[in-house]
Motif scaffolding. Structure first.
Motif, mmCIF file in Angstrom:
data_model
loop_
_atom_site.group_PDB
_atom_site.id
_atom_site.type_symbol
_atom_site.label_atom_id
_atom_site.label_comp_id
_atom_site.label_asym_id
_atom_site.label_seq_id
_atom_site.Cartn_x
_atom_site.Cartn_y
_atom_site.Cartn_z
ATOM 1 N N ILE A 34 0.846 -1.211 0.000
ATOM 2 C CA ILE A 34 0.000 0.000 0.000
ATOM 3 C C ILE A 34 0.873 1.250 0.000
ATOM 4 N N SER A 35 1.939 1.222 0.821
ATOM 5 C CA SER A 35 2.849 2.370 0.929
ATOM 6 C C SER A 35 3.517 2.667 -0.409
ATOM 7 N N VAL A 36 3.974 1.617 -1.092
ATOM 8 C CA VAL A 36 4.618 1.797 -2.401
ATOM 9 C C VAL A 36 3.616 2.369 -3.401
ATOM 10 N N GLY A 37 2.385 1.854 -3.374
ATOM 11 C CA GLY A 37 1.347 2.368 -4.269
ATOM 12 C C GLY A 37 1.105 3.852 -4.065
ATOM 13 N N LEU A 38 1.029 4.278 -2.822
ATOM 14 C CA LEU A 38 0.823 5.699 -2.528
ATOM 15 C C LEU A 38 2.020 6.536 -2.973
ATOM 16 N N VAL A 81 1.451 9.741 -5.521
ATOM 17 C CA VAL A 81 1.713 11.119 -5.082
ATOM 18 C C VAL A 81 2.370 11.976 -6.170
ATOM 19 N N PRO A 82 3.403 11.499 -6.892
ATOM 20 C CA PRO A 82 3.992 12.343 -7.953
ATOM 21 C C PRO A 82 3.007 12.670 -9.076
ATOM 22 N N LEU A 83 2.099 11.737 -9.381
ATOM 23 C CA LEU A 83 1.110 12.007 -10.427
ATOM 24 C C LEU A 83 0.176 13.133 -10.020
ATOM 25 N N ILE A 84 -0.209 13.164 -8.740
ATOM 26 C CA ILE A 84 -1.024 14.273 -8.220
ATOM 27 C C ILE A 84 -0.222 15.572 -8.295
ATOM 28 N N TYR A 85 1.063 15.446 -7.966
ATOM 29 C CA TYR A 85 1.965 16.604 -8.002
ATOM 30 C C TYR A 85 2.049 17.165 -9.429
ATOM 31 N N ARG A 86 2.076 16.254 -10.429
ATOM 32 C CA ARG A 86 2.127 16.682 -11.842
ATOM 33 C C ARG A 86 0.902 17.517 -12.207
ATOM 34 N N ASP A 87 -0.268 17.062 -11.797
ATOM 35 C CA ASP A 87 -1.508 17.783 -12.117
ATOM 36 C C ASP A 87 -1.522 19.164 -11.472
ATOM 37 N N ILE A 88 -0.981 19.253 -10.233
ATOM 38 C CA ILE A 88 -0.922 20.551 -9.540
ATOM 39 C C ILE A 88 -0.004 21.514 -10.303
ATOM 40 N N VAL A 89 1.176 21.021 -10.738
ATOM 41 C CA VAL A 89 2.133 21.860 -11.468
ATOM 42 C C VAL A 89 1.548 22.316 -12.801
ATOM 43 N N ASP A 90 0.909 21.376 -13.531
ATOM 44 C CA ASP A 90 0.313 21.746 -14.820
ATOM 45 C C ASP A 90 -0.793 22.780 -14.646
ATOM 46 N N ASN A 91 -1.548 22.646 -13.554
ATOM 47 C CA ASN A 91 -2.607 23.607 -13.266
ATOM 48 C C ASN A 91 -2.028 24.996 -12.983
ATOM 49 N N LEU A 92 -0.941 25.021 -12.197
ATOM 50 C CA LEU A 92 -0.299 26.305 -11.875
ATOM 51 C C LEU A 92 0.349 26.924 -13.104
#
Length: 585
Positions: free
Chosen positions: A43-47, A51-62
């Motif tokens: 589960i930890s590895v999956g998270l 997390v980086p994929l969520i980070y990518r969406d935040i950066v693209d949005n900004l």
């Protein structure tokens, strides 16, 4: 015999799968905890990958012209939630594994110590004490670390590498294939790294064992080293082994420090390739950032895997030497149908006994004698004649190659070792006292004895004459080996220890040697009382101590050359008579 010796040294090679199979039993009682912790790892590895994929969406949005605040705040909330859950999982995973690890180490140390207790005396001569201490304390910890830390982290890193590469392949197949080529180079380098580090760690274990053994021997013999001004020699011996160990550590670190920068260099090459192709592939800023993040996530586990392989190799080497020790079979073991005898009359018989320590040179040759219950039986002879060996055979420390030894007309091979040793009280010239108190040394920390029984035993052997003068009496502190007591006092304490156990057979090995005249008189009075407790066998160089013995035998080069009472042997004017003349004329 040679196989046992190789196992004691730790030279027998054990395959990896055999080590895992044999050591996995320690984890069985904790298997559900281990399964749960492995599930947490997944589960930890999956998270960590999400997390980086969520980070990518935040950066693209900004980075977009029209920032969507709802998506931004939602992305940040999901990002923080995943990070908090991931770290919480790490906390519980670590806590579970540490608890399992400590329980495994505890159980292993108990089993190893119990096994050492069953080993034969001659096996301790092959295995130095320092090496045994290393195996019980250090190697058990490293073996536990193998399961509760290294293998778990290895699984985490392998899952991370596979998961991260799958995401990189999804984002950009071309870049992922280029990274794969770099990774193959790293894996090839890691293979040669592991091969070299494996050999160096095997050497390290041997060098560390030698260093600990030397240190243990020098500390135990420091009095002799100082008395004979051998400090320089001892220092040089220690420095030589310490230097060998240090130089091997330098080689390990040199190999290790070459591998780590090489992996980091490959990571930077991968990052440079990413920047070069990002424009051509029209990657967004968020994708470039997350790909760089994944590159670090990819190469960091690859580097960690190499580090873990080194730790796993160390743990496997430790496990191998530990299992070698556990495979050593004691030479003296009970037969399946061995009898448990609660009490002996005390008759002892040696029938045509032959014995050799190395199966080559006979220490005892066709020895025959009979001691009747309650008799005092003395053995006389020069050093190396075989006197103490007879005691060792009688207590089943060793087994004779030929002949029979009987107690109460029963072959000792048909009697349990515990029964024989419970019936025998042995008093040696070199008395060993443990750290603790006088009371704990007399009772050997057995709580079944009352203070009244202990005091009676001390009074019986005249030990009360000095114990009563001590500030704390029976609770007086005893330092290591009893160095705060004189040799005579230590001997009287060993007498009290023997009398308290109520043995039916007493073995006295030159107990009055190197003792002053006043103390000898006290000890002689104690021995006179103790001779009424049961059958007594005495080894003595001072013939004055055995003149009242019921029977005396003289040994020379392992053979009985003369036997009789004190007066009979003097009349013969042979070996015993010559010894008597040397001592009294």
């Amino acid at each position: 015999m040679e196989d046992n010796k190789s196992k004691l040294i730790g030279d027998v090679k054990i395959p990896f799968r055999v080590i895992l199979k044999r050591t996995f039993k320690y984890l069985k009682p904790h298997k559900w905890r281990m399964i749960f912790s492995l599930l947490l790892v997944v589960i930890s590895v999956g998270l960590d990958i999400v997390v980086p994929l969520i980070y990518r969406d935040i950066v693209d949005n900004l980075n977009s012209v029209n920032i969507i605040l709802k998506l931004l705040f939602g992305g940040v909330a999901v990002y923080l939630t995943c990070v908090i859950i991931s770290q919480g999982i790490r906390f519980f995973e670590t806590k579970i594994l540490q608890k399992v690890g400590n329980n495994v180490v505890y159980q292993m140390r108990v089993e190893v110590f119990e096994h050492i207790e069953k080993m034969s005396l001659d096996q301790f001569e092959v295995m130095p004490v320092g090496s045994l201490v290393t195996r019980v304390c250090n190697y058990t910890s490293q073996l536990s670390d193998l399961y509760t830390n290294q293998l778990t982290n290895l699984l985490r890193n392998i899952l991370t590498v596979v998961g991260v590469y799958a995401v990189m392949l999804f984002i950009s197949p071309l870049l992922a294939l280029i990274i794969l080529g770099i990774a193959i180079v790293v894996l090839i380098a890691s293979y040669f790294f592991r091969k070299r580090i494996s050999r160096l760690h095997r050497l390290e274990k041997g060098y560390l064992s030698d260093l600990n053994t030397t240190l243990s021997e020098d500390l135990n013999g420091m009095k002799i080293i100082q008395l004979f001004n051998r400090e320089d020699s001892a220092r040089e011996g220690f420095k030589k082994r310490n230097t060998t160990y240090r130089n091997n550590r330098f080689k390990i670190m040199a190999t290790y420090t070459f591998h780590r920068p090489f992996v980091i260099l490959c990571q930077y090459i991968g990052t440079a390739i990413l920047f070069f192709f990002s424009a051509k592939l029209a990657l967004t800023a968020g994708t470039v950032v997350v790909f760089a993040w994944f590159l670090e996530k990819f190469f960091e586990p690859v580097q960690s895997i190499a580090d873990q392989l080194m730790h796993i190799e160390r743990a496997l080497t430790s496990s191998e030497r530990l299992l070698n020790l556990m495979d050593v079979q004691p030479k003296v073991v009970d037969k399946e149908d061995a009898k448990e005898i609660k009490h002996f009359s005390g008759k002892i018989e040696f029938r045509n006994v032959w014995f050799s320590y190395d199966d080559k040179n006979w220490v005892l040759k066709d020895v025959n004698f009979v001691v009747e219950p309650g008799q005092t039986f003395a053995l006389v002879g020069a050093t190396g004649a075989g006197k103490t060996t007879i005691f060792s055979l009688l207590t089943k420390a060793y087994k004779p190659q030929k002949g029979q030894i009987l107690i109460d007309d029963v072959d000792i091979n048909d009697i349990k070792v515990s029964s024989i040793r419970a019936a025998i009280g042995q008093m040696l010239q070199d008395v060993y006292l443990f750290s603790g108190t006088i009371k704990s040394n007399i009772t050997l920390s057995d709580d079944k004895y009352s203070d009244a029984e202990i005091e009676a035993a001390c009074e019986y052997v005249n030990a009360d004459y000095f114990i009563d003068k001590l500030p704390n009496k029976l609770e007086e502190k005893v330092v290591e080996r009893g160095e705060n007591f004189s040799q005579g006092q230590r001997q009287l304490l060993s007498f009290a220890r023997t009398v308290l156990a109520k043995p039916q057979i007493l073995l006295l090995d030159e107990a009055t040697a190197n003792i002053d005249t006043e103390t000898e008189a006290i000890i002689q009075d104690s021995l006179s009382k103790m001779s009424t407790l049961g059958t007594m066998l005495v080894v003595a160089h001072r013939l004055s101590t055995i003149q009242k013995a019921d029977q005396i035998i003289c040994l020379q080069n392992g053979e009985v050359i003369e036997r009789g009472t004190h007066n009979e042997l003097l009349k013969n004017k042979n070996y015993y008579w010559r010894l008597y003349q040397l001592q009294f004329k």
